[in-house]
Design a protein around this motif. Structure first.
Motif, PDB file in Angstrom:
ATOM      1  N   ASP A 100      49.970  20.864 -41.087  1.00  0.00           N
ATOM      2  CA  ASP A 100      49.906  21.880 -40.042  1.00  0.00           C
ATOM      3  C   ASP A 100      51.160  21.754 -39.178  1.00  0.00           C
ATOM      4  OD1 ASP A 100      47.472  22.348 -41.104  1.00  0.00           O
ATOM      5  OD2 ASP A 100      46.297  21.700 -39.352  1.00  0.00           O
ATOM      6  N   LYS A 101      51.628  22.882 -38.672  1.00  0.00           N
ATOM      7  CA  LYS A 101      52.848  22.874 -37.871  1.00  0.00           C
ATOM      8  C   LYS A 101      52.680  21.967 -36.648  1.00  0.00           C
ATOM      9  CE  LYS A 101      56.351  25.893 -36.061  1.00  0.00           C
ATOM     10  NZ  LYS A 101      56.786  27.286 -35.988  1.00  0.00           N
ATOM     11  N   VAL A 102      53.734  21.198 -36.406  1.00  0.00           N
ATOM     12  CA  VAL A 102      53.719  20.216 -35.328  1.00  0.00           C
ATOM     13  C   VAL A 102      54.654  20.697 -34.230  1.00  0.00           C
ATOM     14  CG1 VAL A 102      54.542  17.879 -34.766  1.00  0.00           C
ATOM     15  CG2 VAL A 102      53.218  18.265 -36.864  1.00  0.00           C
ATOM     16  N   THR A 103      54.222  20.591 -32.971  1.00  0.00           N
ATOM     17  CA  THR A 103      55.184  20.783 -31.882  1.00  0.00           C
ATOM     18  C   THR A 103      55.526  19.407 -31.346  1.00  0.00           C
ATOM     19  OG1 THR A 103      53.455  21.006 -30.215  1.00  0.00           O
ATOM     20  CG2 THR A 103      54.262  23.043 -31.218  1.00  0.00           C
ATOM     21  N   ALA A 104      56.800  19.219 -31.041  1.00  0.00           N
ATOM     22  CA  ALA A 104      57.216  17.877 -30.611  1.00  0.00           C
ATOM     23  C   ALA A 104      58.473  17.958 -29.769  1.00  0.00           C
ATOM     24  CB  ALA A 104      57.456  16.992 -31.831  1.00  0.00           C
ATOM     25  N   ILE A 105      58.774  16.859 -29.092  1.00  0.00           N
ATOM     26  CA  ILE A 105      60.020  16.727 -28.345  1.00  0.00           C
ATOM     27  C   ILE A 105      60.371  15.242 -28.277  1.00  0.00           C
ATOM     28  CG2 ILE A 105      59.054  16.481 -25.996  1.00  0.00           C
ATOM     29  CD1 ILE A 105      61.855  18.948 -26.725  1.00  0.00           C
ATOM     30  N   GLY A 106      61.660  14.937 -28.290  1.00  0.00           N
ATOM     31  CA  GLY A 106      62.093  13.543 -28.179  1.00  0.00           C
ATOM     32  C   GLY A 106      62.098  12.828 -29.523  1.00  0.00           C
ATOM     33  N   THR A 107      62.204  11.513 -29.472  1.00  0.00           N
ATOM     34  CA  THR A 107      62.319  10.716 -30.695  1.00  0.00           C
ATOM     35  C   THR A 107      60.940  10.425 -31.281  1.00  0.00           C
ATOM     36  OG1 THR A 107      64.314   9.709 -29.826  1.00  0.00           O
ATOM     37  CG2 THR A 107      63.252   8.583 -31.662  1.00  0.00           C
ATOM     38  N   GLY A 132      58.149   7.790 -61.742  1.00  0.00           N
ATOM     39  CA  GLY A 132      58.690   9.035 -61.211  1.00  0.00           C
ATOM     40  C   GLY A 132      57.639  10.095 -60.909  1.00  0.00           C
ATOM     41  N   ASN A 133      56.377   9.771 -61.111  1.00  0.00           N
ATOM     42  CA  ASN A 133      55.322  10.702 -60.677  1.00  0.00           C
ATOM     43  C   ASN A 133      55.333  10.699 -59.159  1.00  0.00           C
ATOM     44  OD1 ASN A 133      54.153  10.936 -63.423  1.00  0.00           O
ATOM     45  ND2 ASN A 133      53.609   8.791 -63.067  1.00  0.00           N
ATOM     46  N   ASP A 134      55.420  11.892 -58.569  1.00  0.00           N
ATOM     47  CA  ASP A 134      55.541  11.863 -57.106  1.00  0.00           C
ATOM     48  C   ASP A 134      54.788  12.994 -56.428  1.00  0.00           C
ATOM     49  OD1 ASP A 134      57.129  13.976 -57.795  1.00  0.00           O
ATOM     50  OD2 ASP A 134      58.873  13.328 -56.630  1.00  0.00           O
ATOM     51  N   ILE A 135      54.565  12.817 -55.147  1.00  0.00           N
ATOM     52  CA  ILE A 135      53.991  13.882 -54.332  1.00  0.00           C
ATOM     53  C   ILE A 135      54.958  14.165 -53.179  1.00  0.00           C
ATOM     54  CG2 ILE A 135      51.558  13.540 -54.893  1.00  0.00           C
ATOM     55  CD1 ILE A 135      51.311  11.864 -52.319  1.00  0.00           C
ATOM     56  N   LYS A 136      54.977  15.433 -52.767  1.00  0.00           N
ATOM     57  CA  LYS A 136      55.852  15.845 -51.683  1.00  0.00           C
ATOM     58  C   LYS A 136      55.002  16.378 -50.534  1.00  0.00           C
ATOM     59  CE  LYS A 136      59.872  17.061 -54.510  1.00  0.00           C
ATOM     60  NZ  LYS A 136      59.290  16.793 -55.862  1.00  0.00           N
ATOM     61  N   ILE A 137      55.376  15.953 -49.333  1.00  0.00           N
ATOM     62  CA  ILE A 137      54.657  16.402 -48.143  1.00  0.00           C
ATOM     63  C   ILE A 137      55.666  17.069 -47.215  1.00  0.00           C
ATOM     64  CG2 ILE A 137      53.212  15.658 -46.209  1.00  0.00           C
ATOM     65  CD1 ILE A 137      53.212  12.892 -48.121  1.00  0.00           C
ATOM     66  N   SER A 138      55.373  18.295 -46.803  1.00  0.00           N
ATOM     67  CA  SER A 138      56.267  18.991 -45.859  1.00  0.00           C
ATOM     68  C   SER A 138      55.615  19.029 -44.493  1.00  0.00           C
ATOM     69  CB  SER A 138      56.517  20.430 -46.300  1.00  0.00           C
ATOM     70  OG  SER A 138      57.108  20.435 -47.566  1.00  0.00           O
ATOM     71  N   ILE A 139      56.415  18.706 -43.480  1.00  0.00           N
ATOM     72  CA  ILE A 139      55.908  18.783 -42.107  1.00  0.00           C
ATOM     73  C   ILE A 139      56.847  19.695 -41.303  1.00  0.00           C
ATOM     74  CG2 ILE A 139      55.165  17.455 -40.086  1.00  0.00           C
ATOM     75  CD1 ILE A 139      55.379  14.914 -41.950  1.00  0.00           C
ATOM     76  N   PRO A 140      56.391  20.915 -40.996  1.00  0.00           N
ATOM     77  CA  PRO A 140      57.233  21.790 -40.173  1.00  0.00           C
ATOM     78  C   PRO A 140      57.100  21.400 -38.692  1.00  0.00           C
ATOM     79  CG  PRO A 140      55.301  22.984 -41.017  1.00  0.00           C
ATOM     80  CD  PRO A 140      55.142  21.557 -41.424  1.00  0.00           C
ATOM     81  N   ILE A 141      58.227  21.328 -37.989  1.00  0.00           N
ATOM     82  CA  ILE A 141      58.211  20.899 -36.587  1.00  0.00           C
ATOM     83  C   ILE A 141      58.939  21.921 -35.721  1.00  0.00           C
ATOM     84  CG2 ILE A 141      58.838  19.050 -34.955  1.00  0.00           C
ATOM     85  CD1 ILE A 141      59.054  17.176 -37.383  1.00  0.00           C
ATOM     86  N   GLU A 142      58.342  22.220 -34.599  1.00  0.00           N
ATOM     87  CA  GLU A 142      58.993  23.094 -33.628  1.00  0.00           C
ATOM     88  C   GLU A 142      59.315  22.266 -32.389  1.00  0.00           C
ATOM     89  OE1 GLU A 142      56.515  26.399 -32.499  1.00  0.00           O
ATOM     90  OE2 GLU A 142      57.981  27.024 -30.982  1.00  0.00           O
TER      91      GLU A 142
END
Ligand SMILES: [Zn+2]
Length: 563
Positions: free
Chosen positions: A222-229, A335-345
């Motif tokens: 789920d889209k994440v809102t964030a600020i800073g490190t 080499g079997n792998d999974i990919k995780i995408s994290i959208p950040i605003e």
């Protein structure tokens, strides 16, 4: 002189460069069954990474183990805990193979060890045979699989180390055939605000992120809102094809807007760094939930050499008004792998969840030694005992001292001492320091006694107490009765137990001659094998003496007959 030096140098370099880093198809299989794994290399274990692979042995013991190449035995270790019975074989190509939790060794090696055990009058032994004294040939039986030491079921623990650096390497890099077309499994995904002013989803605390599986098999958070490190971590495992075992993953890569921020894998590591696993995982989470989150960022105190790429230590600086795409790739060695995408605003918002730091009156500064006087008990932490500064929770009860809890890891030993001046009636000889474990059981902690001070050294935080053990161990024969004829018996076995401080020593003789008793603490059993031929007389007077950790002792004597 100089010429000799250059010749030596030339020899070393030509040796190194003629080698594949990980020669494939050079080593044979240690077992003649399909290789199915109960554990992978680098797998996250308590305070260490797994240094080998655990090969399942079909719930059986006694399967023959074959030398994976010609070589010579360089080390043998027999211990009640850890690797149990273990064999180390050095090969001419610069690698050493290690076989552990063995039931027994091959006949020649077994005879060599027995001789030394009788000489030293000890089952536990560590031997370093001279180079070439115990040669082994590729494909010949060198040992049998078992379940000795800290093993919770029959399997072979198998390692391939560099003979020179002793660094363990991933055995699956040498071309072993382990069927694996199964992707790693993602269990949980977490975001960490890392700077004081950082936030994720309006919180300054670690947050669990929701994700969904996409049609192409990848995961979208789920889209994440964030600020800073901020940083990310995940909890996951890998399975091979033929077993349900949840094993460790091989490689982790994190990119931010296409740039690699962190990347590590389990090709190799060193024993000297293995305890830094406590900085790779979210230790606080582990202490609370017994579940390991692997961080995709590197803490300042993390000294691990497993990283292939690091940019800003894998930490992501989120700025107002910008958007980011974080991708985490988790792969097994095939080499079997999974990919995780994290959208950040990037967005500063009103903070709804504040950072919670439980302050106590005692702040531990990790870079300095810290000592605390608790009236009746002292705790001393040498410098760098801990990975970071924290407020430590210390409590002194009547006979107990509580040192924080299991949510903080110690990297080295610290000292707890009890002042017994105000306990004049305490039976000092029968008393010891015990840790009270999670289940409330008392665990003996090696106790040093000096006048009115008892002290112990430990790496485990928690509650410690002064306990007393006045009850001697028990000894019961398991497979024989008094005055019995045991002519057809192959072995003698007895159950030895101690209720509190635990067994420290055991010693057995027949007609006054020391006999080798193999002690298996998991089954509380000591076993003598008649093949050792100590009991050759018709009348055999067996004597067994078992002592616990505070010196309570039990002697068992019984006569049997053989012809
Ligand atoms: Zn293992």
């Amino acid at each position: 002189m100089r010429l000799r030096f250059f010749c030596a140098l030339f020899f070393v370099f030509s040796f190194l460069f003629s080698q594949d880093k990980y020669p494939k198809d050079t080593f044979g299989s240690p077992l003649d069954i399909p290789l199915v794994l109960a554990g992978t290399f680098g797998e996250l274990r308590s305070n260490h990474f797994h240094a080998g692979i655990d090969i399942k042995t079909q719930q059986r013991q006694g399967l023959p183990i074959y030398a994976i190449a010609d070589g010579t035995v360089t080390r043998i270790k027999v211990s009640h805990w850890g690797y149990g019975k273990a064999l180390y074989v050095a090969h001419p190509n610069g690698f050493t193979s290690v076989y552990a939790h063995l039931q027994k060794f091959g006949p020649e090696i077994e005879a060599y060890i027995r001789q030394q055990q009788y000489k030293k009058q000890s089952y536990e032994i560590e031997l370093f045979p001279d180079y070439g004294d115990l040669k082994v040939e590729k494909g010949k039986v060198i040992a049998y699989t078992g379940n000795t030491g800290g093993s919770s079921g029959p399997h072979l623990h198998f390692e391939i180390r560099s003979s020179i650096t002793e660094k363990p390497t991933n055995p699956l890099l040498y071309g072993y055939d382990v069927r694996d077309a199964t992707n790693p499994t993602l269990v949980g995904l977490y975001g960490y605000p890392l700077a004081d002013d950082a936030q994720i989803n309006q919180g300054a605390q670690k947050v669990q992120l929701n994700f969904t599986k996409q049609k192409d098999g990848s995961f979208l958070a789920d889209k994440v809102t964030a600020i800073g490190t901020i940083g990310f971590g995940f909890n996951g495992f890998d399975r091979q094809d033929m077993a349900a075992n949840k094993n460790g993953v091989y490689a982790v890569k994190q990119t931010v807007n296409g740039k690699v921020y962190s990347e590590y894998d389990f090709e190799s590591f060193s024993f000297g760094e293995t305890r830094y696993i406590n900085t790779l995982i979210d230790y606080r989470h582990f202490g609370k939930f017994k579940q390991r989150i692997q961080k995709c960022f590197k803490d300042e105190s993390n000294k691990l050499s497993i990283y292939k790429t690091l940019y800003l230590d894998g930490k992501i600086n989120i700025q107002e008004g910008l958007s980011y795409q974080v991708e985490i790739e988790i792969a097994d060695i095939e080499g079997n792998d999974i990919k995780i995408s994290i959208p950040i605003e990037g967005k500063r918002q009103e903070l709804k969840i504040q950072k919670q730091i439980k302050k106590t009156e005692n702040l531990v500064i990790a870079s300095r030694p810290n000592s605390f006087d608790l009236e009746g008990a002292k705790v001393y932490f040498p410098e760098s005992t801990f990975y970071q500064d924290f407020y430590i929770d210390l409590k002194k009860g009547k006979d107990t001292v509580s040192i924080h809890d299991g949510t903080v890891a110690a990297h080295r030993n610290f000292t707890i001492s009890f002042d017994l001046t105000k306990h004049p009636k305490l039976n000092r000889k029968k008393s010891f320091i015990a840790r009270i474990d999670e289940k409330g059981n008392l665990r003996y902690s090696k106790t040093y006694k000096r006048a009115n001070t008892f002290s112990t050294r430990t790496k485990t935080l928690g509650t410690y107490t002064i306990a007393q053990d006045t009850i001697a161990p028990t000894i019961k024969p398991k497979n024989f009765k008094p005055k019995e004829w045991l002519s057809n018996y192959r072995y003698l076995s007895l159950r030895i137990q101690d209720d509190l401080s635990g067994i420290n020593t055991y010693r057995a003789t027949i007609n006054g001659d020391w006999i080798l008793m193999e002690y298996e603490p998991k089954t509380s059993t000591i076993t003598y094998n008649f093949d050792d031929k100590i009991a050759d007389q018709k009348q055999c007077d067996l004597k067994v003496v078992v002592t616990d950790n505070v010196g309570n002792s039990t002697t068992f004597e019984q006569t049997f007959f053989r012809k």
